[in-house]
Design a protein around this motif. Structure first.
Motif, PDB file in Angstrom:
ATOM      1  N   GLN A   1      57.514  21.831 -34.731  1.00  0.00           N
ATOM      2  CA  GLN A   1      58.596  22.941 -33.701  1.00  0.00           C
ATOM      3  C   GLN A   1      60.139  22.026 -33.463  1.00  0.00           C
ATOM      4  N   VAL A   2      60.800  22.684 -33.378  1.00  0.00           N
ATOM      5  CA  VAL A   2      62.084  22.187 -32.530  1.00  0.00           C
ATOM      6  C   VAL A   2      62.405  24.274 -31.792  1.00  0.00           C
ATOM      7  N   HIS A   3      62.876  23.666 -30.316  1.00  0.00           N
ATOM      8  CA  HIS A   3      64.161  24.807 -29.778  1.00  0.00           C
ATOM      9  C   HIS A   3      65.426  24.228 -29.442  1.00  0.00           C
ATOM     10  N   LEU A   4      65.826  25.560 -29.899  1.00  0.00           N
ATOM     11  CA  LEU A   4      67.687  24.996 -29.799  1.00  0.00           C
ATOM     12  C   LEU A   4      68.480  25.519 -28.895  1.00  0.00           C
ATOM     13  N   VAL A   5      69.123  24.945 -28.360  1.00  0.00           N
ATOM     14  CA  VAL A   5      69.624  26.105 -27.422  1.00  0.00           C
ATOM     15  C   VAL A   5      71.641  25.643 -27.288  1.00  0.00           C
ATOM     16  N   GLU A   6      71.807  26.676 -27.791  1.00  0.00           N
ATOM     17  CA  GLU A   6      73.395  26.899 -28.191  1.00  0.00           C
ATOM     18  C   GLU A   6      74.452  26.609 -26.645  1.00  0.00           C
ATOM     19  N   SER A   7      75.846  25.835 -26.521  1.00  0.00           N
ATOM     20  CA  SER A   7      76.823  26.131 -25.173  1.00  0.00           C
ATOM     21  C   SER A   7      78.316  25.416 -25.734  1.00  0.00           C
ATOM     22  N   GLY A   8      79.587  26.081 -24.707  1.00  0.00           N
ATOM     23  CA  GLY A   8      80.590  25.518 -25.395  1.00  0.00           C
ATOM     24  C   GLY A   8      81.188  26.994 -25.125  1.00  0.00           C
ATOM     25  N   GLY A   9      80.595  27.935 -25.313  1.00  0.00           N
ATOM     26  CA  GLY A   9      81.662  29.367 -25.821  1.00  0.00           C
ATOM     27  C   GLY A   9      81.847  29.949 -25.306  1.00  0.00           C
ATOM     28  N   GLY A  10      82.500  31.013 -25.274  1.00  0.00           N
ATOM     29  CA  GLY A  10      84.048  31.287 -24.116  1.00  0.00           C
ATOM     30  C   GLY A  10      85.455  32.230 -24.701  1.00  0.00           C
ATOM     31  N   LEU A  11      85.724  32.075 -23.772  1.00  0.00           N
ATOM     32  CA  LEU A  11      87.404  32.618 -24.377  1.00  0.00           C
ATOM     33  C   LEU A  11      88.276  32.335 -24.428  1.00  0.00           C
ATOM     34  N   VAL A  12      89.514  31.839 -25.644  1.00  0.00           N
ATOM     35  CA  VAL A  12      90.127  31.240 -26.463  1.00  0.00           C
ATOM     36  C   VAL A  12      91.502  32.034 -26.501  1.00  0.00           C
ATOM     37  N   GLN A  13      92.573  31.622 -27.005  1.00  0.00           N
ATOM     38  CA  GLN A  13      93.390  32.188 -27.412  1.00  0.00           C
ATOM     39  C   GLN A  13      93.560  31.861 -28.924  1.00  0.00           C
ATOM     40  N   PRO A  14      94.516  32.542 -29.264  1.00  0.00           N
ATOM     41  CA  PRO A  14      94.299  32.330 -31.071  1.00  0.00           C
ATOM     42  C   PRO A  14      95.625  30.629 -31.318  1.00  0.00           C
ATOM     43  N   GLY A  15      94.783  30.644 -31.794  1.00  0.00           N
ATOM     44  CA  GLY A  15      95.332  28.723 -32.620  1.00  0.00           C
ATOM     45  C   GLY A  15      95.185  27.899 -31.398  1.00  0.00           C
ATOM     46  N   ASP A  16      93.830  28.288 -30.477  1.00  0.00           N
ATOM     47  CA  ASP A  16      93.758  26.886 -29.276  1.00  0.00           C
ATOM     48  C   ASP A  16      92.142  25.896 -30.519  1.00  0.00           C
ATOM     49  N   SER A  17      91.415  24.776 -29.606  1.00  0.00           N
ATOM     50  CA  SER A  17      90.462  24.818 -30.746  1.00  0.00           C
ATOM     51  C   SER A  17      88.799  25.378 -29.678  1.00  0.00           C
ATOM     52  N   LEU A  18      87.443  24.785 -30.055  1.00  0.00           N
ATOM     53  CA  LEU A  18      86.634  24.489 -29.151  1.00  0.00           C
ATOM     54  C   LEU A  18      85.847  23.619 -29.689  1.00  0.00           C
ATOM     55  N   LYS A  19      84.542  23.120 -28.792  1.00  0.00           N
ATOM     56  CA  LYS A  19      83.703  22.770 -29.201  1.00  0.00           C
ATOM     57  C   LYS A  19      82.335  22.700 -28.788  1.00  0.00           C
ATOM     58  N   LEU A  20      81.678  23.581 -29.722  1.00  0.00           N
ATOM     59  CA  LEU A  20      80.517  24.121 -29.687  1.00  0.00           C
ATOM     60  C   LEU A  20      79.004  23.128 -29.355  1.00  0.00           C
ATOM     61  N   SER A  21      78.004  23.039 -29.222  1.00  0.00           N
ATOM     62  CA  SER A  21      77.305  22.131 -28.472  1.00  0.00           C
ATOM     63  C   SER A  21      75.327  22.522 -29.167  1.00  0.00           C
ATOM     64  N   CYS A  22      75.058  21.887 -29.913  1.00  0.00           N
ATOM     65  CA  CYS A  22      73.578  23.119 -29.362  1.00  0.00           C
ATOM     66  C   CYS A  22      72.327  21.455 -29.024  1.00  0.00           C
ATOM     67  N   ALA A  23      71.833  21.644 -28.199  1.00  0.00           N
ATOM     68  CA  ALA A  23      70.554  20.479 -27.991  1.00  0.00           C
ATOM     69  C   ALA A  23      69.812  21.109 -28.298  1.00  0.00           C
ATOM     70  N   ALA A  24      68.526  19.929 -28.724  1.00  0.00           N
ATOM     71  CA  ALA A  24      67.656  20.584 -29.174  1.00  0.00           C
ATOM     72  C   ALA A  24      66.542  19.797 -28.781  1.00  0.00           C
ATOM     73  N   SER A  25      65.715  20.103 -28.617  1.00  0.00           N
ATOM     74  CA  SER A  25      63.981  19.713 -27.487  1.00  0.00           C
ATOM     75  C   SER A  25      62.641  19.241 -29.507  1.00  0.00           C
ATOM     76  N   GLY A  26      62.336  18.903 -28.888  1.00  0.00           N
ATOM     77  CA  GLY A  26      61.378  18.016 -30.338  1.00  0.00           C
ATOM     78  C   GLY A  26      61.100  16.528 -30.373  1.00  0.00           C
ATOM     79  N   HIS A  27      60.778  16.987 -31.484  1.00  0.00           N
ATOM     80  CA  HIS A  27      60.600  15.222 -32.254  1.00  0.00           C
ATOM     81  C   HIS A  27      60.432  16.116 -33.544  1.00  0.00           C
ATOM     82  N   MET A  28      61.142  14.323 -34.074  1.00  0.00           N
ATOM     83  CA  MET A  28      62.004  14.141 -35.401  1.00  0.00           C
ATOM     84  C   MET A  28      62.633  15.130 -35.941  1.00  0.00           C
ATOM     85  N   PHE A  29      63.722  14.732 -34.627  1.00  0.00           N
ATOM     86  CA  PHE A  29      64.934  15.646 -34.902  1.00  0.00           C
ATOM     87  C   PHE A  29      66.000  14.641 -36.159  1.00  0.00           C
ATOM     88  N   ASP A  30      65.452  13.293 -36.267  1.00  0.00           N
ATOM     89  CA  ASP A  30      66.118  13.676 -37.420  1.00  0.00           C
ATOM     90  C   ASP A  30      66.188  13.250 -38.675  1.00  0.00           C
TER      91      ASP A  30
END
Length: 121
Positions: A1-30
């Motif tokens: 079992q693993v729990h996933l939480v995304e972050s980093g979204g938002g409002l940007v303009q065309p042509g921009d860059s954005l980096k999203l993250s997803c943090a996982a809880s639980g074991h054996m992520f590798d």
């Protein structure tokens, strides 16, 4: 079992860059292959990217090729999606997902709640 939480979204303009993250809880992520999908209202989820659990090989959907990059940091139990040259058509809810010992083309077992990305001028 693993729990996933995304972050980093938002409002940007065309042509921009954005980096999203997803943090996982639980074991054996590798041992989890990790994925990014997105969804717009009325549509099914669209595959964007996957990174393999073992070799760090990556695979991209047509909409992501040449613009998006998936990566992972196993020490932080986190998967990232770096997005560049964003267009209005990229506006969607972005989801991370995971499946243990899986190929990059598999349907994931676990999903995050999503993070909204809006591209607008």
């Amino acid at each position: 079992q693993v729990h996933l939480v995304e972050s980093g979204g938002g409002l940007v303009q065309p042509g921009d860059s954005l980096k999203l993250s997803c943090a996982a809880s639980g074991h054996m992520f590798d041992l989890y292959t990790l994925y990014w999908f997105r969804r717009t209202p009325g549509n099914e989820r669209e595959f964007l990217a996957a990174i393999h659990w073992s070799a760090d090989s990556t695979y991209y959907g047509d909409s992501a090729k040449g613009r998006f990059a998936i990566s992972r940091d196993n020490a932080k139990n986190t998967v990232y999606l770096q997005m560049a040259s964003l267009k209005a058509e990229d506006t969607a809810i972005y989801y991370c997902a995971a499946k243990q010992w899986a190929p990059m083309t598999a349907t994931p077992d676990y999903w995050g709640q999503g993070t909204q990305v809006t591209i607008s001028s």
